[in-house]
Motif scaffolding. Structure first.
Motif, PDB file in Angstrom:
ATOM      1  N   UNK A   6       0.826  -1.201   0.000  1.00  0.00           N
ATOM      2  CA  UNK A   6       0.000   0.000   0.000  1.00  0.00           C
ATOM      3  C   UNK A   6       0.864   1.256   0.000  1.00  0.00           C
ATOM      4  N   UNK A   7       1.962   1.228   0.754  1.00  0.00           N
ATOM      5  CA  UNK A   7       2.870   2.364   0.791  1.00  0.00           C
ATOM      6  C   UNK A   7       3.541   2.613  -0.550  1.00  0.00           C
ATOM      7  N   UNK A   8       3.956   1.558  -1.238  1.00  0.00           N
ATOM      8  CA  UNK A   8       4.578   1.716  -2.555  1.00  0.00           C
ATOM      9  C   UNK A   8       3.577   2.275  -3.562  1.00  0.00           C
ATOM     10  N   UNK A   9       2.355   1.785  -3.523  1.00  0.00           N
ATOM     11  CA  UNK A   9       1.320   2.287  -4.429  1.00  0.00           C
ATOM     12  C   UNK A   9       1.015   3.752  -4.133  1.00  0.00           C
ATOM     13  N   UNK A  10       0.913   4.097  -2.862  1.00  0.00           N
ATOM     14  CA  UNK A  10       0.644   5.475  -2.464  1.00  0.00           C
ATOM     15  C   UNK A  10       1.772   6.401  -2.900  1.00  0.00           C
ATOM     16  N   UNK A  11       2.997   5.953  -2.741  1.00  0.00           N
ATOM     17  CA  UNK A  11       4.143   6.754  -3.167  1.00  0.00           C
ATOM     18  C   UNK A  11       4.115   6.989  -4.672  1.00  0.00           C
ATOM     19  N   UNK A  12       3.747   5.969  -5.438  1.00  0.00           N
ATOM     20  CA  UNK A  12       3.636   6.111  -6.887  1.00  0.00           C
ATOM     21  C   UNK A  12       2.577   7.149  -7.249  1.00  0.00           C
ATOM     22  N   UNK A  13       1.396   7.047  -6.646  1.00  0.00           N
ATOM     23  CA  UNK A  13       0.301   7.980  -6.949  1.00  0.00           C
ATOM     24  C   UNK A  13       0.674   9.402  -6.535  1.00  0.00           C
ATOM     25  N   UNK A  14       1.263   9.552  -5.366  1.00  0.00           N
ATOM     26  CA  UNK A  14       1.677  10.885  -4.925  1.00  0.00           C
ATOM     27  C   UNK A  14       2.747  11.463  -5.846  1.00  0.00           C
ATOM     28  N   UNK A  15       3.635  10.617  -6.334  1.00  0.00           N
ATOM     29  CA  UNK A  15       4.640  11.077  -7.285  1.00  0.00           C
ATOM     30  C   UNK A  15       4.016  11.589  -8.571  1.00  0.00           C
ATOM     31  N   UNK A  16       3.041  10.826  -9.107  1.00  0.00           N
ATOM     32  CA  UNK A  16       2.354  11.261 -10.320  1.00  0.00           C
ATOM     33  C   UNK A  16       1.641  12.589 -10.097  1.00  0.00           C
ATOM     34  N   UNK A  17       0.942  12.724  -8.961  1.00  0.00           N
ATOM     35  CA  UNK A  17       0.240  13.977  -8.679  1.00  0.00           C
ATOM     36  C   UNK A  17       1.216  15.136  -8.494  1.00  0.00           C
ATOM     37  N   UNK A  18       2.341  14.878  -7.842  1.00  0.00           N
ATOM     38  CA  UNK A  18       3.334  15.932  -7.651  1.00  0.00           C
ATOM     39  C   UNK A  18       3.877  16.413  -8.990  1.00  0.00           C
TER      40      UNK A  18
END
Length: 124
Positions: free
Chosen positions: A18-30
């Motif tokens: 879940x943390x890896x997926x969240x980091x990916x999504x936050x990276x895309x949004x950033x």
């Protein structure tokens, strides 16, 4: 194959995924937010959330589920790197390297995906 598993056994492994997926999504949004801000958008946060492709998206057929061979190659390189770190190290060194390498590679993949999506949008 007794070592092969389809799903994690304990809650810690679920939190890691879940943390890896969240980091990916936050990276895309950033990256989308930063691009919208550079382009002078009045509402960069809204543009970042609306960044995802709509119904007129380009199909991801050339390389399986990936839009380009570059994305596929990046995914394979990340998988090989993480596997090599996990296989060739042990103990605290493994944990330390994985805590450093995996987030960096996850953000790198999100940037690569952001760039490919931006190129696809500019072509249409």
């Amino acid at each position: 194959m007794t070592l092969a598993r389809s799903l994690p056994d304990d809650a810690t492994e679920w939190w890691i995924f879940l943390g890896a997926f969240t980091l990916y999504v936050l990276g895309r949004w950033f990256f989308a937010w930063r691009q919208a801000r550079r382009e002078g958008d009045a509402r960069p946060v809204r543009a970042a959330f609306a960044e995802e492709d709509g119904p007129d998206a380009v199909n991801a057929a050339p390389a399986g589920g990936f839009r380009s061979y570059r994305q596929f190659s990046g995914f394979v390189a990340v998988a090989v790197t993480v596997t090599l770190v996990a296989v060739l190290t042990d103990g605290r060194l493994r944990v330390g390297l994985l805590w450093i390498v995996v987030p960096l590679l996850t953000v790198a993949l999100s940037y690569l995906d952001f760039r490919e999506a931006r190129k696809a949008r500019s072509r249409t």
